[in-house]
Design a protein around this motif. Structure first.
Motif, PDB file in Angstrom:
ATOM      1  N   MET A  80       9.842  87.900  45.307  1.00 18.63           N
ATOM      2  CA  MET A  80      10.481  89.078  44.730  1.00 18.63           C
ATOM      3  C   MET A  80       9.974  89.304  43.300  1.00 18.63           C
ATOM      4  O   MET A  80       8.860  89.740  43.101  1.00 18.63           O
ATOM      5  CB  MET A  80      12.004  88.889  44.775  1.00 18.63           C
ATOM      6  N   LEU A  81      10.724  88.946  42.273  1.00 17.43           N
ATOM      7  CA  LEU A  81      10.345  89.205  40.892  1.00 17.43           C
ATOM      8  C   LEU A  81      10.576  87.972  40.038  1.00 17.43           C
ATOM      9  O   LEU A  81      11.522  87.222  40.264  1.00 17.43           O
ATOM     10  CB  LEU A  81      11.187  90.353  40.332  1.00 17.43           C
ATOM     11  N   ASN A  82       9.707  87.778  39.022  1.00 22.36           N
ATOM     12  CA  ASN A  82       9.933  86.629  38.158  1.00 22.36           C
ATOM     13  C   ASN A  82      10.994  86.948  37.104  1.00 22.36           C
ATOM     14  O   ASN A  82      11.369  88.105  36.903  1.00 22.36           O
ATOM     15  CB  ASN A  82       8.627  86.147  37.527  1.00 22.36           C
ATOM     16  N   ARG A  83      11.447  85.922  36.421  1.00 25.41           N
ATOM     17  CA  ARG A  83      12.592  86.107  35.521  1.00 25.41           C
ATOM     18  C   ARG A  83      12.239  86.866  34.256  1.00 25.41           C
ATOM     19  O   ARG A  83      13.119  87.443  33.622  1.00 25.41           O
ATOM     20  CB  ARG A  83      13.225  84.742  35.216  1.00 25.41           C
ATOM     21  N   ARG A  84      10.969  86.844  33.879  1.00 25.22           N
ATOM     22  CA  ARG A  84      10.578  87.653  32.725  1.00 25.22           C
ATOM     23  C   ARG A  84      10.846  89.127  33.012  1.00 25.22           C
ATOM     24  O   ARG A  84      11.397  89.848  32.172  1.00 25.22           O
ATOM     25  CB  ARG A  84       9.104  87.435  32.392  1.00 25.22           C
ATOM     26  N   ILE A  85      10.470  89.581  34.204  1.00 32.48           N
ATOM     27  CA  ILE A  85      10.709  90.972  34.585  1.00 32.48           C
ATOM     28  C   ILE A  85      12.213  91.250  34.654  1.00 32.48           C
ATOM     29  O   ILE A  85      12.686  92.308  34.223  1.00 32.48           O
ATOM     30  CB  ILE A  85      10.034  91.275  35.935  1.00 32.48           C
ATOM     31  N   LEU A  86      12.966  90.289  35.175  1.00 32.01           N
ATOM     32  CA  LEU A  86      14.419  90.476  35.273  1.00 32.01           C
ATOM     33  C   LEU A  86      15.059  90.560  33.892  1.00 32.01           C
ATOM     34  O   LEU A  86      15.995  91.341  33.683  1.00 32.01           O
ATOM     35  CB  LEU A  86      15.045  89.334  36.080  1.00 32.01           C
ATOM     36  N   ARG A  87      14.556  89.775  32.947  1.00 35.33           N
ATOM     37  CA  ARG A  87      15.085  89.864  31.575  1.00 35.33           C
ATOM     38  C   ARG A  87      14.806  91.240  30.985  1.00 35.33           C
ATOM     39  O   ARG A  87      15.667  91.821  30.313  1.00 35.33           O
ATOM     40  CB  ARG A  87      14.460  88.771  30.697  1.00 35.33           C
ATOM     41  N   VAL A  88      13.606  91.743  31.217  1.00 39.89           N
ATOM     42  CA  VAL A  88      13.250  93.076  30.707  1.00 39.89           C
ATOM     43  C   VAL A  88      14.156  94.142  31.320  1.00 39.89           C
ATOM     44  O   VAL A  88      14.673  95.021  30.619  1.00 39.89           O
ATOM     45  CB  VAL A  88      11.767  93.399  30.997  1.00 39.89           C
ATOM     46  N   LYS A  89      14.372  94.054  32.632  1.00 46.48           N
ATOM     47  CA  LYS A  89      15.240  95.021  33.300  1.00 46.48           C
ATOM     48  C   LYS A  89      16.675  94.941  32.779  1.00 46.48           C
ATOM     49  O   LYS A  89      17.336  95.961  32.579  1.00 46.48           O
ATOM     50  CB  LYS A  89      15.235  94.780  34.808  1.00 46.48           C
ATOM     51  N   ALA A  90      17.150  93.708  32.570  1.00 47.49           N
ATOM     52  CA  ALA A  90      18.503  93.540  32.026  1.00 47.49           C
ATOM     53  C   ALA A  90      18.573  94.117  30.617  1.00 47.49           C
ATOM     54  O   ALA A  90      19.552  94.789  30.255  1.00 47.49           O
ATOM     55  CB  ALA A  90      18.880  92.061  32.020  1.00 47.49           C
ATOM     56  N   PHE A  91      17.544  93.874  29.816  1.00 49.86           N
ATOM     57  CA  PHE A  91      17.487  94.414  28.452  1.00 49.86           C
ATOM     58  C   PHE A  91      17.549  95.948  28.483  1.00 49.86           C
ATOM     59  O   PHE A  91      18.305  96.567  27.715  1.00 49.86           O
ATOM     60  CB  PHE A  91      16.204  93.940  27.764  1.00 49.86           C
ATOM     61  N   GLN A  92      16.782  96.565  29.361  1.00 57.06           N
ATOM     62  CA  GLN A  92      16.767  98.033  29.454  1.00 57.06           C
ATOM     63  C   GLN A  92      18.148  98.570  29.813  1.00 57.06           C
ATOM     64  O   GLN A  92      18.594  99.589  29.265  1.00 57.06           O
ATOM     65  CB  GLN A  92      15.733  98.473  30.494  1.00 57.06           C
ATOM     66  N   ASN A  93      18.828  97.886  30.714  1.00 56.29           N
ATOM     67  CA  ASN A  93      20.152  98.348  31.129  1.00 56.29           C
ATOM     68  C   ASN A  93      21.216  98.050  30.078  1.00 56.29           C
ATOM     69  O   ASN A  93      22.182  98.813  29.947  1.00 56.29           O
ATOM     70  CB  ASN A  93      20.521  97.731  32.478  1.00 56.29           C
ATOM     71  N   LEU A  94      21.047  96.984  29.330  1.00 55.62           N
ATOM     72  CA  LEU A  94      21.969  96.709  28.221  1.00 55.62           C
ATOM     73  C   LEU A  94      21.793  97.756  27.117  1.00 55.62           C
ATOM     74  O   LEU A  94      22.770  98.162  26.477  1.00 55.62           O
ATOM     75  CB  LEU A  94      21.742  95.304  27.667  1.00 55.62           C
ATOM     76  N   TYR A  95      20.555  98.188  26.917  1.00 51.65           N
ATOM     77  CA  TYR A  95      20.306  99.263  25.946  1.00 51.65           C
ATOM     78  C   TYR A  95      20.999 100.550  26.421  1.00 51.65           C
ATOM     79  O   TYR A  95      21.642 101.248  25.631  1.00 51.65           O
ATOM     80  CB  TYR A  95      18.807  99.493  25.789  1.00 51.65           C
ATOM     81  N   ALA A  96      20.870 100.842  27.714  1.00 45.38           N
ATOM     82  CA  ALA A  96      21.544 102.020  28.269  1.00 45.38           C
ATOM     83  C   ALA A  96      23.055 101.893  28.127  1.00 45.38           C
ATOM     84  O   ALA A  96      23.755 102.872  27.816  1.00 45.38           O
ATOM     85  CB  ALA A  96      21.167 102.183  29.752  1.00 45.38           C
ATOM     86  N   TYR A  97      23.580 100.657  28.332  1.00 46.57           N
ATOM     87  CA  TYR A  97      25.017 100.427  28.190  1.00 46.57           C
ATOM     88  C   TYR A  97      25.471 100.716  26.757  1.00 46.57           C
ATOM     89  O   TYR A  97      26.533 101.328  26.545  1.00 46.57           O
ATOM     90  CB  TYR A  97      25.363  98.994  28.569  1.00 46.57           C
ATOM     91  N   GLU A  98      24.664 100.299  25.782  1.00 45.16           N
ATOM     92  CA  GLU A  98      25.024 100.541  24.381  1.00 45.16           C
ATOM     93  C   GLU A  98      25.078 102.035  24.087  1.00 45.16           C
ATOM     94  O   GLU A  98      25.931 102.490  23.317  1.00 45.16           O
ATOM     95  CB  GLU A  98      24.021  99.854  23.452  1.00 45.16           C
ATOM     96  N   GLN A  99      24.173 102.799  24.693  1.00 50.17           N
ATOM     97  CA  GLN A  99      24.200 104.254  24.510  1.00 50.17           C
ATOM     98  C   GLN A  99      25.461 104.843  25.140  1.00 50.17           C
ATOM     99  O   GLN A  99      26.106 105.716  24.548  1.00 50.17           O
ATOM    100  CB  GLN A  99      22.957 104.895  25.144  1.00 50.17           C
ATOM    101  N   CYS A 100      25.816 104.346  26.320  1.00 51.85           N
ATOM    102  CA  CYS A 100      27.046 104.805  26.992  1.00 51.85           C
ATOM    103  C   CYS A 100      28.277 104.441  26.162  1.00 51.85           C
ATOM    104  O   CYS A 100      29.193 105.266  25.999  1.00 51.85           O
ATOM    105  CB  CYS A 100      27.164 104.179  28.378  1.00 51.85           C
ATOM    106  N   ARG A 101      28.284 103.227  25.649  1.00 48.95           N
ATOM    107  CA  ARG A 101      29.428 102.735  24.858  1.00 48.95           C
ATOM    108  C   ARG A 101      29.609 103.592  23.605  1.00 48.95           C
ATOM    109  O   ARG A 101      30.736 103.946  23.244  1.00 48.95           O
ATOM    110  CB  ARG A 101      29.197 101.277  24.482  1.00 48.95           C
ATOM    111  N   SER A 102      28.506 103.932  22.964  1.00 46.99           N
ATOM    112  CA  SER A 102      28.574 104.784  21.772  1.00 46.99           C
ATOM    113  C   SER A 102      29.122 106.167  22.121  1.00 46.99           C
ATOM    114  O   SER A 102      29.955 106.719  21.387  1.00 46.99           O
ATOM    115  CB  SER A 102      27.173 104.903  21.159  1.00 46.99           C
TER     116      SER A 102
END
Length: 394
Positions: free
Chosen positions: A1-23
């Motif tokens: 499937m995917l390595n954890r580096r890619i998963l960290r990047v994807k999680a980071f992108q979604n956490l950034y989106a979450y911060e925009q939603c939270r704001s």
């Protein structure tokens, strides 16, 4: 499937989106308070507009300072409506945040699970270009009075060793079926894309002049077409964006995965067996990591920011780049909550993310701060490693 580096990047992108939603949710909650203290135009009573503005301002102040408080301060607040509207706004804020968290988490998982389909489609398009050259070559032979008017190099892509090995791979065929990577309905587009974007490519014109391309030259042209045509041409990018609503965020990752397939074939050309790189061993285990790094970072963000603020006393925490705050919070979360991952691995992974997704100075800032934080958290017992996590802690 995917390595954890890619998963960290994807999680980071979604956490950034979450911060925009939270704001946005924070500002919407404040707007809700302001609306609650607007003059009632249907009332026959005289409205004290100045006092209503003061009440709204007081309510917003209490709201902003007590988002996570178990009990609201009521001292000096005579108007019961102020406390009630603050409660309403806090409830709205947290419910909206939870709704956004649930959506982003679900979308994050489905988006990650779609990545293999996308990179397989990119490889399929490359193979389709190769097949198109072979078909056109046969047509020229068939309708040529002199039997063959093709120069030897015109068929180089048709016999490209990298693409031939992938095409013949049972593993690749199985992966395409499993991930529903099918481009059978793109026959017309393949012809047009090849004519308009591949054939005019300077590197492709040079490739056609080769009498007998080496493996390295075969790899070079496939990688060139991948990067300069498939991942740069608007018409082809539109095809991918229709397949994936997160294409803008996924594009770089998909290109990297497709390029990795080509390189894996080149590096292991003489070996029997797999042509696809080993992208992950256990998706269920990696998915759990993926979900946890997102959820735990959201849950522990306030505590993580306090840790960051203590170590950056000469900086206003609000002046630190938003991306850096997310990266640091993720790193702290990972170091504290994943005992089998060595501290140095976590630090290096998030330094790498900072290089690609944050400011030019982020690498040094993240590196220095995580080094200090990791030592402090280890000394006070908040970081405890076991198994493989102990490898760099000797």
């Amino acid at each position: 499937m995917l390595n954890r580096r890619i998963l960290r990047v994807k999680a980071f992108q979604n956490l950034y989106a979450y911060e925009q939603c939270r704001s946005s949710n924070f500002n919407l909650a404040k707007d809700q308070i302001r609306e609650a203290f607007l003059p009632d135009l249907n009332s026959m009573e005289v409205q004290d507009k100045v006092q209503l503005k003061r009440d709204a301002a007081k309510a917003i102040e209490i709201f902003s300072n007590n988002l996570n408080a178990e009990q609201l301060p009521t001292g000096g607040v005579e108007n019961g409506k102020i406390i009630q509207e603050v409660k309403n706004a806090i409830n709205y804020f947290h419910k909206a945040n939870q709704k956004d968290t649930d959506f982003l988490l679900k979308n994050m998982i489905s988006s990650a699970e779609r990545l293999p389909q996308l990179y397989l489609l990119a490889i399929q398009i490359l193979i389709a270009f190769s097949d198109h050259v072979a078909v056109e070559g046969e047509k020229k032979k068939k309708f040529s009075k002199d039997k063959v008017q093709l120069s030897l190099g015109e068929l180089n892509l048709a016999s490209n060793k990298i693409l031939s090995k992938i095409r013949e791979s049972a593993e690749f065929k199985s992966a395409c079926i499993r991930h529903m990577a099918d481009i059978d309905d793109l026959e017309l587009e393949i012809r047009e894309w090849f004519r308009d974007y591949v054939k005019p490519l300077e590197s492709y014109q040079a490739y056609m002049k080769l009498d007998a391309p080496t493996l390295e030259q075969d790899f070079y042209i496939t990688d060139e077409i991948l990067k300069k045509v498939i991942f740069k041409t608007e018409a082809i990018l539109s095809f991918f964006s229709e397949k994936d609503m997160n294409w803008t965020e996924n594009r770089t990752i998909v290109r990297s995965l497709a390029s990795k397939v080509l390189k894996n074939v080149k590096d292991n050309y003489e070996l029997e067996g797999e042509v696809l790189p080993e992208i992950a061993l256990n998706w269920e285990e990696d998915k759990e990591f993926f979900q946890n790094i997102f959820n735990l970072t959201v849950e522990n963000d306030e505590a993580n920011r306090e840790l960051i603020a203590k170590k950056t006393q000469n900086w206003d925490i609000e002046r630190i780049a938003q991306t850096d705050k997310i990266i640091l919070s993720m790193a702290i979360t990972e170091m504290k909550n994943f005992p089998s991952i060595p501290v140095k691995v976590s630090i290096n992974e998030y330094i790498d993310i900072s290089k690609n997704y944050s400011t030019p100075k982020s690498k040094q800032f993240v590196n220095g701060l995580l080094d200090v934080l990791s030592k402090d958290l280890t000394e006070n017992g908040q970081i405890r490693k076991s198994g493989r996590g102990l490898l760099d802690n000797r």
